[in-house]
Design a protein around this motif. Structure first.
Motif, mmCIF file in Angstrom:
data_model
loop_
_atom_site.group_PDB
_atom_site.id
_atom_site.type_symbol
_atom_site.label_atom_id
_atom_site.label_comp_id
_atom_site.label_asym_id
_atom_site.label_seq_id
_atom_site.Cartn_x
_atom_site.Cartn_y
_atom_site.Cartn_z
ATOM 1 N N ASP A 85 -1.654 1.802 -10.387
ATOM 2 C CA ASP A 85 -0.669 2.319 -11.341
ATOM 3 C C ASP A 85 -1.225 3.182 -12.390
ATOM 4 O O ASP A 85 -0.831 4.305 -12.490
ATOM 5 C CB ASP A 85 0.398 1.255 -12.023
ATOM 6 N N ARG A 107 10.981 -0.445 -1.568
ATOM 7 C CA ARG A 107 11.489 0.959 -1.028
ATOM 8 C C ARG A 107 10.819 1.702 -0.092
ATOM 9 O O ARG A 107 11.025 2.190 1.131
ATOM 10 C CB ARG A 107 12.710 1.451 -1.850
ATOM 11 N N SER A 108 9.598 1.836 -0.580
ATOM 12 C CA SER A 108 8.882 2.780 -0.096
ATOM 13 C C SER A 108 8.055 1.943 1.165
ATOM 14 O O SER A 108 7.730 2.888 2.161
ATOM 15 C CB SER A 108 7.617 3.519 -1.105
ATOM 16 N N GLU A 145 11.155 -2.728 -7.002
ATOM 17 C CA GLU A 145 12.085 -2.158 -5.982
ATOM 18 C C GLU A 145 11.545 -0.865 -5.451
ATOM 19 O O GLU A 145 11.666 -0.554 -4.302
ATOM 20 C CB GLU A 145 13.478 -1.911 -6.859
ATOM 21 N N ASP A 146 10.776 -0.221 -6.401
ATOM 22 C CA ASP A 146 10.178 1.369 -5.794
ATOM 23 C C ASP A 146 9.225 0.944 -4.802
ATOM 24 O O ASP A 146 8.908 1.491 -3.588
ATOM 25 C CB ASP A 146 9.587 1.988 -6.993
ATOM 26 N N VAL A 201 4.926 0.808 -11.869
ATOM 27 C CA VAL A 201 5.978 1.058 -10.676
ATOM 28 C C VAL A 201 6.784 -0.349 -10.648
ATOM 29 O O VAL A 201 6.271 -1.407 -10.726
ATOM 30 C CB VAL A 201 5.057 1.482 -9.528
ATOM 31 N N SER A 202 8.297 -0.307 -10.503
ATOM 32 C CA SER A 202 8.881 -1.202 -10.242
ATOM 33 C C SER A 202 8.840 -1.957 -9.046
ATOM 34 O O SER A 202 8.327 -1.045 -7.904
ATOM 35 C CB SER A 202 10.263 -0.950 -10.546
#
Length: 98
Positions: A20, A41-42, A37-38, A34-35
């Protein structure tokens, strides 16, 4: 075994924090973590969608909204470090000789 898991999670938290930092500060952008979830998702967008729709399909939308999404909204570094800390604190203590 628990110690290895704690060390692995702590290393993963430090590594994610380093990534990060590299992706923001080295490019001249304001530091941002960065969360979770991100990251999920990626890494696997279809799996994340299937998981969220599966939980909602079971009628557990409240569980998804208030607990899972709240936890996934936290920075991944914080989640990994928190789990490592919780495992370390709850480990059984060895008894001394005295």
């Amino acid at each position: 075994m628990r110690t290895l898991l704690v060390v692995g999670l702590a290393f993963a938290a430090l590594w994610r924090g380093w990534l990060d930092w590299q992706s923001t500060m080295l490019r001249g952008i304001k530091f941002r973590l960065v969360s979770a979830e991100d990251v999920i998702r990626s890494a696997m967008p279809r799996g994340y969608y299937d998981l969220s729709e599966g939980i909602k399909g079971l009628g557990l939308e409240t569980l998804w909204s208030f607990t899972v999404q709240a936890a996934l909204g936290l920075p991944l570094v914080v989640l990994l470090a928190s789990v490592a800390f919780a495992l370390w604190v709850t480990r059984p203590l060895e008894r001394g000789r005295g």
